[in-house]
Design a protein around this motif. Structure first.
Motif, short mmCIF file in Angstrom:
data_model
loop_
_atom_site.label_atom_id
_atom_site.label_comp_id
_atom_site.label_asym_id
_atom_site.label_seq_id
_atom_site.Cartn_x
_atom_site.Cartn_y
_atom_site.Cartn_z
N GLN A 28 0.87 -1.17 0.00
CA GLN A 28 0.00 0.00 0.00
C GLN A 28 0.91 1.22 0.00
N ASN A 29 0.98 1.88 -1.14
CA ASN A 29 1.87 3.02 -1.30
C ASN A 29 1.17 4.14 -2.05
N TRP A 30 1.64 5.33 -1.81
CA TRP A 30 1.19 6.48 -2.58
C TRP A 30 2.21 6.74 -3.67
N VAL A 31 1.73 6.97 -4.87
CA VAL A 31 2.60 7.35 -5.99
C VAL A 31 2.03 8.61 -6.60
N SER A 32 2.83 9.26 -7.41
CA SER A 32 2.35 10.48 -8.06
C SER A 32 1.22 10.14 -9.02
N THR A 33 0.40 11.12 -9.30
CA THR A 33 -0.68 10.93 -10.26
C THR A 33 -0.12 10.53 -11.61
N ALA A 34 0.98 11.15 -12.01
CA ALA A 34 1.59 10.82 -13.30
C ALA A 34 1.99 9.35 -13.35
N ALA A 35 2.58 8.84 -12.26
CA ALA A 35 2.99 7.43 -12.22
C ALA A 35 1.78 6.50 -12.26
N ALA A 36 0.74 6.85 -11.54
CA ALA A 36 -0.47 6.02 -11.53
C ALA A 36 -1.13 5.99 -12.91
N LEU A 37 -1.19 7.13 -13.56
CA LEU A 37 -1.77 7.18 -14.90
C LEU A 37 -0.91 6.41 -15.89
N ALA A 38 0.41 6.52 -15.76
CA ALA A 38 1.32 5.78 -16.64
C ALA A 38 1.14 4.28 -16.45
N LEU A 39 1.02 3.84 -15.21
CA LEU A 39 0.81 2.42 -14.94
C LEU A 39 -0.47 1.94 -15.61
N GLY A 40 -1.52 2.72 -15.49
CA GLY A 40 -2.79 2.35 -16.13
C GLY A 40 -2.66 2.26 -17.64
N ARG A 41 -2.00 3.24 -18.25
CA ARG A 41 -1.82 3.23 -19.71
C ARG A 41 -0.99 2.03 -20.15
#
Length: 85
Positions: A28-41
């Motif tokens: 359970q970690n917090w990541v930047s929005t950019a990283a989360a969106l990149a992971l999704g893409r």
């Protein structure tokens, strides 16, 4: 008597360390929005889940890292102390 949602969740989490081939661990970690969106893409592009993509990324990086190590460095790498949450 029926179990509550909290009780079912607690039982589910208690079973996870023994799941699969080698058990599972909860991250359970917090990541930047950019990283989360990149992971999704990236996961959508690979047509796999975010979890599967992240696991593949980590295991591939670990394999590349260990492949280039000498025996001494390899032993030190796996002897690292466990992180304290």
């Amino acid at each position: 008597m029926a179990t509550t949602s909290a009780e079912r969740q607690r039982a589910y989490r208690a079973r996870r360390p023994c799941a699969g081939e080698n058990g599972e661990r909860r991250l359970q970690n917090w990541v930047s929005t950019a990283a989360a969106l990149a992971l999704g893409r990236l996961a959508r592009h690979a047509r796999i889940t975010r979890r599967a993509f992240l696991e593949k990324l980590l295991l591939d990086a670990d394999q590349v890292t260990t492949r280039a190590m000498s025996d001494e460095v390899f032993d030190q790498y796996f002897a690292l102390p466990r992180n304290k949450r």
